[in-house]
Every structure is written in C-alpha cells, then in structure tokens.
Design an enzyme around this catalytic site. Sequence first.
Site, PDB file in Angstrom:
ATOM      1  N   PHE A   1      40.433 105.876  36.925  1.00  0.00           N
ATOM      2  CA  PHE A   1      40.762 104.912  35.889  1.00  0.00           C
ATOM      3  C   PHE A   1      41.034 103.533  36.485  1.00  0.00           C
ATOM      4  O   PHE A   1      40.596 102.509  35.955  1.00  0.00           O
ATOM      5  CB  PHE A   1      41.982 105.399  35.108  1.00  0.00           C
ATOM      6  CG  PHE A   1      42.436 104.446  34.036  1.00  0.00           C
ATOM      7  CD1 PHE A   1      41.798 104.390  32.809  1.00  0.00           C
ATOM      8  CD2 PHE A   1      43.504 103.594  34.263  1.00  0.00           C
ATOM      9  CE1 PHE A   1      42.208 103.517  31.833  1.00  0.00           C
ATOM     10  CE2 PHE A   1      43.915 102.707  33.292  1.00  0.00           C
ATOM     11  CZ  PHE A   1      43.259 102.673  32.068  1.00  0.00           C
TER      12      PHE A   1
ATOM     13  N   PHE B   1      38.816 100.308  35.772  1.00  0.00           N
ATOM     14  CA  PHE B   1      39.417  99.135  35.130  1.00  0.00           C
ATOM     15  C   PHE B   1      39.091  97.865  35.905  1.00  0.00           C
ATOM     16  O   PHE B   1      38.732  96.840  35.331  1.00  0.00           O
ATOM     17  CB  PHE B   1      40.925  99.317  35.030  1.00  0.00           C
ATOM     18  CG  PHE B   1      41.642  98.151  34.415  1.00  0.00           C
ATOM     19  CD1 PHE B   1      41.618  97.943  33.048  1.00  0.00           C
ATOM     20  CD2 PHE B   1      42.333  97.244  35.204  1.00  0.00           C
ATOM     21  CE1 PHE B   1      42.254  96.862  32.486  1.00  0.00           C
ATOM     22  CE2 PHE B   1      42.973  96.164  34.659  1.00  0.00           C
ATOM     23  CZ  PHE B   1      42.936  95.983  33.286  1.00  0.00           C
TER      24      PHE B   1
ATOM     25  N   HIS C   1      54.345  41.502  32.068  1.00  0.00           N
ATOM     26  CA  HIS C   1      53.584  42.213  33.092  1.00  0.00           C
ATOM     27  C   HIS C   1      52.089  42.220  32.756  1.00  0.00           C
ATOM     28  O   HIS C   1      51.245  41.847  33.589  1.00  0.00           O
ATOM     29  CB  HIS C   1      54.119  43.644  33.201  1.00  0.00           C
ATOM     30  CG  HIS C   1      53.444  44.476  34.252  1.00  0.00           C
ATOM     31  ND1 HIS C   1      54.036  44.783  35.457  1.00  0.00           N
ATOM     32  CD2 HIS C   1      52.209  45.060  34.290  1.00  0.00           C
ATOM     33  CE1 HIS C   1      53.209  45.510  36.188  1.00  0.00           C
ATOM     34  NE2 HIS C   1      52.097  45.699  35.499  1.00  0.00           N
ATOM     35  N   GLU C   2      51.759  42.626  31.542  1.00  0.00           N
ATOM     36  CA  GLU C   2      50.348  42.702  31.153  1.00  0.00           C
ATOM     37  C   GLU C   2      49.731  41.307  31.024  1.00  0.00           C
ATOM     38  O   GLU C   2      48.545  41.120  31.306  1.00  0.00           O
ATOM     39  CB  GLU C   2      50.197  43.468  29.840  1.00  0.00           C
ATOM     40  CG  GLU C   2      50.687  44.907  29.885  1.00  0.00           C
ATOM     41  CD  GLU C   2      49.987  45.730  30.954  1.00  0.00           C
ATOM     42  OE1 GLU C   2      48.840  45.392  31.319  1.00  0.00           O
ATOM     43  OE2 GLU C   2      50.585  46.705  31.449  1.00  0.00           O
TER      44      GLU C   2
ATOM     45  N   HIS D   1      48.483  40.229  34.431  1.00  0.00           N
ATOM     46  CA  HIS D   1      47.159  40.797  34.715  1.00  0.00           C
ATOM     47  C   HIS D   1      46.072  40.034  33.965  1.00  0.00           C
ATOM     48  O   HIS D   1      45.021  39.690  34.530  1.00  0.00           O
ATOM     49  CB  HIS D   1      47.111  42.273  34.290  1.00  0.00           C
ATOM     50  CG  HIS D   1      47.897  43.187  35.168  1.00  0.00           C
ATOM     51  ND1 HIS D   1      47.756  43.222  36.538  1.00  0.00           N
ATOM     52  CD2 HIS D   1      48.827  44.139  34.858  1.00  0.00           C
ATOM     53  CE1 HIS D   1      48.565  44.138  37.038  1.00  0.00           C
ATOM     54  NE2 HIS D   1      49.236  44.707  36.040  1.00  0.00           N
TER      55      HIS D   1
ATOM     56  N   ASP E   1      49.776  49.749  40.556  1.00  0.00           N
ATOM     57  CA  ASP E   1      49.055  48.522  40.916  1.00  0.00           C
ATOM     58  C   ASP E   1      49.126  48.288  42.423  1.00  0.00           C
ATOM     59  O   ASP E   1      48.123  47.936  43.060  1.00  0.00           O
ATOM     60  CB  ASP E   1      49.654  47.326  40.175  1.00  0.00           C
ATOM     61  CG  ASP E   1      49.543  47.469  38.667  1.00  0.00           C
ATOM     62  OD1 ASP E   1      48.575  48.114  38.211  1.00  0.00           O
ATOM     63  OD2 ASP E   1      50.416  46.942  37.955  1.00  0.00           O
TER      64      ASP E   1
END
Length: 619
Positions: A129, A133, A428-429, A432, A505
């Site tokens: 068995f 199996f 911050h953005e 960029h 970054d």
Amino acid sequence: MNTNSRRPVNLWMIMLLMGVVLIVLSSRLSNTNLNDYSYTDFQEDFGRSGDDIDSVVIRPNREAPTGIVEVTFEGGDSKYFYATDISEVESWLMEQGFDDYTVTDVRNRISWFYYNGAALVVGVLLVWFMFSFISAQQGGGAGGKLMDFGKSRATLATDTKGINFSSVAGLQEEKEDLWEIVDFLKNPQKYLSVGARIPTGVILTGPPGTGKTLLAKAVAGEAGVPFFSISGSDFVEMYVGVGASRVRDMFENAKKNAPCIVFIDEIDAVARRRGTGLGGGHDEREQTLNQLLVEMDGFKANENIIVMAATNRADILDPAILRPGRFDRKIAVGRPDVNGRREILAVHSKGKPLAEDVDLEEIARTTAGFTGADLENLMNEAAIDAAKAGRGFITQADIKESFVKVGIGAEKKSKIISDKEKKITAYHESGHAILFHLLPDVGPVYSVSIIPTGLGAGGYTMPLPEKDEMYYTKSKMLHQIMVSLGGRIAEQLIFDDITTGASQDIKQATALARAMVTEYGMSEKVGPINYGEDSDEVFIGRDLVHPKSYSEDTGNLIDSEVKRIVDECYEEAKRIITGNIDVLHASAKLLLEKEKITREEFEALFEAPVIEVNDQESI
C-alpha cells in the site's frame, strides 16, 4: 459517470478491508493467553471446579508430540495452553475420569499462519500500500502504477493545429530563423539530397514572457507534426536514475511518432553546468543530463526528432548541451520593439470591444520594455477595469490605469497615512519628477502620485520612455543615478531631515554606479577592465574555489570611484532641484490637493526659466 475512475478506489477499499480482517483474526487468536495460561493452571482449575469445564479439545501440532489444548468453560469462555506432550495430557484427563475431550484428527497446519503468518501478510499488504501510494503520487493520480517512476512525463499536445506563425506577433526575425525547421519537417528530402543536416536541437533564450513556448508550438503547428512538451523539473526526482529513465522513455515515444518535436521548457532545471556546488557532482540531476546528452547526439541517431528548449538562464547551462550536434542553433527571443508591440496589442485586443479613443499606436510607444506577456496582462487588466465600471467596452483611461497597475502596482487608496507623511511623500516624488523632466536622457514624466502602492511604496513617479534603446550611454546612466537621488535631496532641502523612504533609490543608484565602474569601464581611474562578477560564477562551490580576481587595493579603488560618482551626481542633482525650488513647492502643493497628477499638469508648472543642466560626461 466514469466508472473506470472508481475502480482503483474500490480496489483500495477491498485491500484495506482484507487487512483489517486479517488483523482482527490475528489479534483474536493471539489473545489466547498462551503465555499466561499453562498446563499447571489448567490442572489447578480442574481441581477447584472441574464441573465448570464443558469440553477440552487437543489440537496436535505438526511437530509431534506438541500441541495446543483448548479448554472451554460452561460460560462459553475459552482458554488455551501449549502442551509439550499431548499424550501426557490425555493420560491425566483419563485418570481424572474426564471423558469429554477430543483429539482432532487433522494436524494443526494453520496454527503457524494464525500466530505468525497473519502479521507477515499484513506487513506485506502495508508495504504494498505504501509503495502504491507513492507511485500514485508520482504518477499524478490514484491509478498510478508502482513502476511508473521511470516513465516519461512528456505530454502529447493536441492544441497545436490551430497555432501557427500567424498566431505569433512581433517576432518576425525569430520566425524566419525557425522556418527552416518547419521546411525540413515538411520536405526532409530536399535537404538530405544536398547532404545538409538539420539542427538536432534549437534553444530559445530570452526574458520571461517573450513567447518562447508559443514559438515552439507554432513550429509544430506549421509543420503539422506531433508536439511533446515537458518541463525540465519533471525529469529530476529524489530517486537516482529515475530522470535518466524518463529521458530514455521520452525519446522512445518520440521515435514512435517521428517526425516530431520534443519541447523542454525551463531546461536550466536539468541542464545546469556539471561539477558545480559542494559535495561532488554525481547526483540524480547530472545523471539525467548525461542521458539527455547521449540521446541528443550520442551512439544512437534520432532522425526526424527535433528537440526544442526554452530558458531565460542560458548563462548557467552546461557547455556540452550547447555544442553543435545537440542544441546547435540558438535563437534569442528578446523584448519586442514598437512595431512588435503594436502587433501584439492587436492580437490581444481581439474579442475585446474598444472605445473610439483607444489608440494602440500610442500604447505601443509608451510601453517600451514590455514583453508579450506584459502587454497581454495590460489589456486584460483594462478589460477587468471596464467590467468593474459596468461598461461593455474598454477606454483609453482604462488602459492608462492598467499601465500604472502593471508597472507600479495597484494603488492602495484606502490606506490611512498622516498629513506629515503625505507632505514628505509629495516633496520626495516631486524631487524625482523635476529631474525626470529636466534631464535629457531620462523621462519625461508620465504621472506622479502620493497614493501608496501594493509594493510598499508611499508613492511613485512613473517615467514615459518615448523610444526603444539598444544601448545605455554613460550620460544616461549618470542621469538615472541623479533621478534616484532626487527624492532624498528634496527631503533634505525642505525638512532638513531624511527618512527611510529613499532606501530602494539609494540601492539602485549604488548598483548602477558599481556597474559603471566594474562592468562597463566608465571610470578613468579604474579603466576599461571588467571587475564584475562573472555571470557563469553563480554557484556556491565556485565562489569557494575561485575568489575575487583583484587585489584589496583595487577593491578600495573601485569603492572610492563608486562613491565619487554617487557623490558628484548627488551634488549636481541638488543644484538642479535647488534652482527649481519654486517648482518643487508647487508640485508638492498640487500633489497634496489632487494626490495624483498627469504629465500635462506637471509640465505646466515650468513656466519660469529653469536651471540648465551641466554636461555630465566629466563625472
């Protein structure tokens, strides 16, 4: 209902029931207390209450004069004891005047099975068995057979008839390279008559999502030949020798269906360079690779069988698999150009109703660097957005929204952040965005947002590449470093403090500066010498055997040059942002009001003269 699928279950139930019955029988007979009840105990019981004993049965064993004596009491209970001499027991009973005893004529031949064999049978059933199996798990279902470990997992595709080169968009040169394979499969004599040998194998290399698997299916569809497909990981198992057996079985099946195509996806899982890593190299994966090498170009000829493979890590493949006679044709499947993206968008737009404002040409121009899979995902996300909005067609706004979702991640508008953090993110953005707009080799800006994304960023500034580029110039790389540092510079200028928001970054800027020094020879002090890590040296064992090939002084020089580049880019970026401080304030104010601004809204802030950008070649 499929009755076949239930048979294995019924078989297991029968086997389990048999095992339970045998265990019950064995346990019942083993509970006879042979060790707890003896001849002496029987004599004592007889002396105390002989009238309570109903009958005595003497069962001789094959090993005379031994036997087993069964004593049955009036209540129906039975006890057993082992007699070394059954004739002695008979004589004693006769002396006691007890006539109600019998001696079986048939020797007790099954007693051994009762007391010993049952456990053996049950053990065999359990082992059977267990292995069955495991076999079923390896075979992909409950009906898997025990010895199917070595069978090939390659599946014969039935859906290639509707796929041809017209189904593959944006890969014109790649299709031209593969047309010879198709022509050979259709007309092999045309090539054989002039002594030509068709390539034994074709390996498709390139980034994920560029259409390598689709190309392989298109070759089979154009040629009208069977298409066997398998993943490289399907060969390798924990049992040594299984992978090699599967390779042999796969090629045997292919020979029966020749001419045909055998496609191995992610072949780097099995064809990785041999002799790497710690502890030697004689393992299951290498045995599988050795068998694959032999089958492709060894002692046996596999005529009219073409092996195609796909990988995005061709640098780690074993050199033996790439030599002529095996994978002797290598086709690079790269990211599509603008014309290719236009064709791919047209394919993935079929079946999707588009509004009149949808411009596939503009989408193709603004999706530089996207693969075929990225473009399919873009159009699918746009269709999902349209359905969510209750519209039966896709608009250009849906596609633009999907562009942000695919490129940056879904916006988390429900996330609550403080006003102070919003202000920090806005500046911050904006830092960029100003550099994206002013530096000539990057940008322009597509959109700026202070809405957190699913990737953990507090906001994003997405550029819009306007053309495909094959090479990066030194100036462009320096501008990218400056853009990466723009957010940190804006925080320092406005708040006289810095945050952890610029960690990614800084990581990008440092990695780019180091690549300029160690890989691209863009430092005058270090010179045009490659000090980077060899792409082949990706294995732990090689790191121990092959240490870094430069001295400590050279390492210090490299570190100083990397720092110099980053510092000079920082100062130049700071000068530009300081000179446009009014735009920085205006952009941050607009972001705090609207949370997200477009390219047109951002560029409208540059009405006054701006600070000019210096020539970066001197850095």
